[in-house]
Design a protein around this motif. Structure first.
Motif, PDB file in Angstrom:
ATOM      1  N   GLU A  17      48.494  42.333  39.901  1.00 40.85           N
ATOM      2  CA  GLU A  17      47.059  42.523  39.881  1.00 40.85           C
ATOM      3  C   GLU A  17      46.349  41.284  40.396  1.00 40.85           C
ATOM      4  N   ILE A  25      43.299  38.358  40.296  1.00 40.44           N
ATOM      5  CA  ILE A  25      42.615  37.551  39.281  1.00 40.44           C
ATOM      6  C   ILE A  25      41.293  38.230  38.941  1.00 40.44           C
ATOM      7  N   ASP A  26      40.902  38.169  37.708  1.00 39.27           N
ATOM      8  CA  ASP A  26      39.623  38.742  37.270  1.00 39.27           C
ATOM      9  C   ASP A  26      38.485  37.862  37.785  1.00 39.27           C
ATOM     10  N   ASP A  62      35.388  38.265  37.530  1.00 44.83           N
ATOM     11  CA  ASP A  62      34.242  38.162  36.613  1.00 44.83           C
ATOM     12  C   ASP A  62      34.360  36.942  35.705  1.00 44.83           C
ATOM     13  N   LYS A  63      35.552  36.343  35.658  1.00 43.07           N
ATOM     14  CA  LYS A  63      35.763  35.144  34.843  1.00 43.07           C
ATOM     15  C   LYS A  63      35.796  33.880  35.697  1.00 43.07           C
ATOM     16  N   ARG A  64      35.196  33.963  36.864  1.00 45.75           N
ATOM     17  CA  ARG A  64      35.180  32.819  37.783  1.00 45.75           C
ATOM     18  C   ARG A  64      34.395  31.656  37.180  1.00 45.75           C
ATOM     19  N   GLY A  69      42.606  32.149  36.937  1.00 47.02           N
ATOM     20  CA  GLY A  69      41.208  32.355  37.279  1.00 47.02           C
ATOM     21  C   GLY A  69      40.830  31.905  38.684  1.00 47.02           C
ATOM     22  N   HIS A 108      30.646  36.613  43.818  1.00 47.17           N
ATOM     23  CA  HIS A 108      31.643  37.657  43.597  1.00 47.17           C
ATOM     24  C   HIS A 108      32.527  37.799  44.831  1.00 47.17           C
ATOM     25  N   ALA A 141      41.209  36.054  45.038  1.00 53.68           N
ATOM     26  CA  ALA A 141      41.665  36.794  43.858  1.00 53.68           C
ATOM     27  C   ALA A 141      43.035  37.440  44.062  1.00 53.68           C
ATOM     28  N   TRP A 142      43.317  37.912  45.287  1.00 50.48           N
ATOM     29  CA  TRP A 142      44.579  38.592  45.547  1.00 50.48           C
ATOM     30  C   TRP A 142      45.651  37.660  46.113  1.00 50.48           C
TER      31      TRP A 142
END
Length: 403
Positions: free
Chosen positions: A2, A4-5, A7-9, A57, A156, A163-164
């Protein structure tokens, strides 16, 4: 796997936070890295953001809030830390210009994908889709990364760009190791970390005329003029911090050289040269007359024979067969053909071969190879190129002419 989230940056805008994070990242095996910048009307890119991703993160480093980059520079220079980047050339150029360094160890996911047959220049979004069947939006690609505060959408999007990468790193690394190609990728990526030509060293500007398409057709006198014009353009672009093409396009420089062939330099009427920008003479007329009338004192003297001209008829047949051999070899390896050898590299190989006056049927071990085709590429290509050259040597002159 998966992403990284996002939204928790974490938005990093002070020295202490960055230093603490660098201490933590230095203890890991890798970080994901990306940059955002603006370069629409300047020679030098303007950095807007540096994104870092790890197993836990995403971190957005604000260059306008950081004054002490020493910890981050040390992080990049850590040879035990792998920096995972997608299509890293622009990121490396930006880091080199901004921080004076590039990562010591790189894993380029775009190049890794090429080794796995996923395409030579697949995008980050395309790679995530191909590997994980997930969509990554591109809606903020061309936004203003210099504005502050950055919008929620910008942050975002920036976080998504790394993130990937950790998941891609693990997936691609495992696949490459299974196929036996990981060492090849590491060999390629190691070259990316080695400093290339220093574009800020003005002595290197003397050779930039070689990059101008059409230069190969000029004689030594005309090349000397083009060399002076190319040097002037490099200098002016940096002084005015404007893109090269905004100073003069390649065709503009070639047109000026052609005009100089036909009349005294001091009598040049730039306004009469077709295609030049309307205000070109007003902006640069006096400077160009001075450039073109000054003695050429460059250390490098232009050599028409050193430029890559179109292949002569005798080599065009060999070129076609070399390209086919590369394609077949790449298919057998299940890698992108362009990764194995591009046309420009094959042209250079054949021209070196011809210039060395080596019989096409001789042992290919005696053939000098272009630097970009050495290493694992040379090992894979030597047998197939050798067969092509041997076959060409067996052709009669009449057969070569008919082809």
């Amino acid at each position: 796997m998966e992403a990284i989230d996002v939204d928790k940056r974490v938005f990093v805008s002070d020295d202490d936070t960055l230093t603490a994070l660098c201490e933590r990242w230095n203890k890991g095996d890798f970080i994901a890295l990306d940059t955002e910048f603006v370069r629409t009307d300047t020679f030098y890119p303007k950095i807007g953001l540096i994104q870092i991703g790890d197993e836990s993160g995403c971190y957005l480093i604000d260059p306008f809030g950081i004054s002490d980059w020493s910890a981050f520079i040390s992080l990049l220079q850590n040879r035990d830390l792998c920096c995972v980047v997608h299509s890293c050339s622009e990121d490396l150029a930006l880091l080199k210009g901004f921080l004076g360094t590039v990562p010591a160890q790189i894993f380029d996911t775009q190049r890794a994908a090429a080794f796995l047959g996923l395409g030579y220049s697949i995008s980050y979004q395309g790679l995530v889709k191909a590997v994980f069947d997930q969509d990554v939006p591109k809606d903020a690609t061309r936004s203003d990364w210099l504005q502050r505060p950055l919008t929620e959408q910008q942050q975002h999007y920036a976080a998504l760009d790394v993130a990937w990468l950790p998941a891609l790193y693990h997936h691609l690394k495992d696949k490459l190791e299974a196929k036996g190609y990981l060492s090849w990728l590491r060999e390629d990526c190691a070259h990316l970390s080695v400093p290339g030509i220093d574009e800020e060293d003005n002595s290197n500007w003397e050779s930039y005329y070689r990059n101008i398409k059409g230069a190969w057709g000029l004689d030594e006198t005309a090349l000397a003029l083009l060399q002076s014009l190319g040097y002037w353009r490099e200098k002016t672009a940096r002084e005015e911090n404007r893109p090269r093409s905004w100073i003069a396009r390649d065709n503009d420089l070639l047109a000026i050289v052609e005009e100089c062939r036909n009349r005294e330099t001091t009598a040049i009427e730039l306004r009469n040269i077709r295609g030049l920008p309307r205000n070109f003479e007003r902006r640069y007329g006096k400077a160009l007359v001075e450039v073109l009338t000054s003695p050429n004192t460059f250390a490098e003297r232009p050599d028409p024979d050193s430029l890559q001209a179109p292949l002569p008829r005798a080599l065009r047949r060999a070129m076609k067969h070399c390209q086919q051999a590369v394609k077949e070899k790449a298919e057998s390896l299940e890698i992108a053909p362009e990764l194995l050898a591009r046309r420009k590299q094959l042209v250079e190989l054949l021209q070196i071969h011809a210039a060395a006056s080596i019989d096409p049927g001789s042992d290919i071990d005696t053939l000098p190879w272009p630097p970009e085709l050495q290493g694992w590429r040379q090992a894979q290509l030597k047998p197939v190129i050798s067969r092509v050259l041997e076959a060409e040597a067996d052709q009669t002159p009449e057969e070569n002419h008919d082809e």
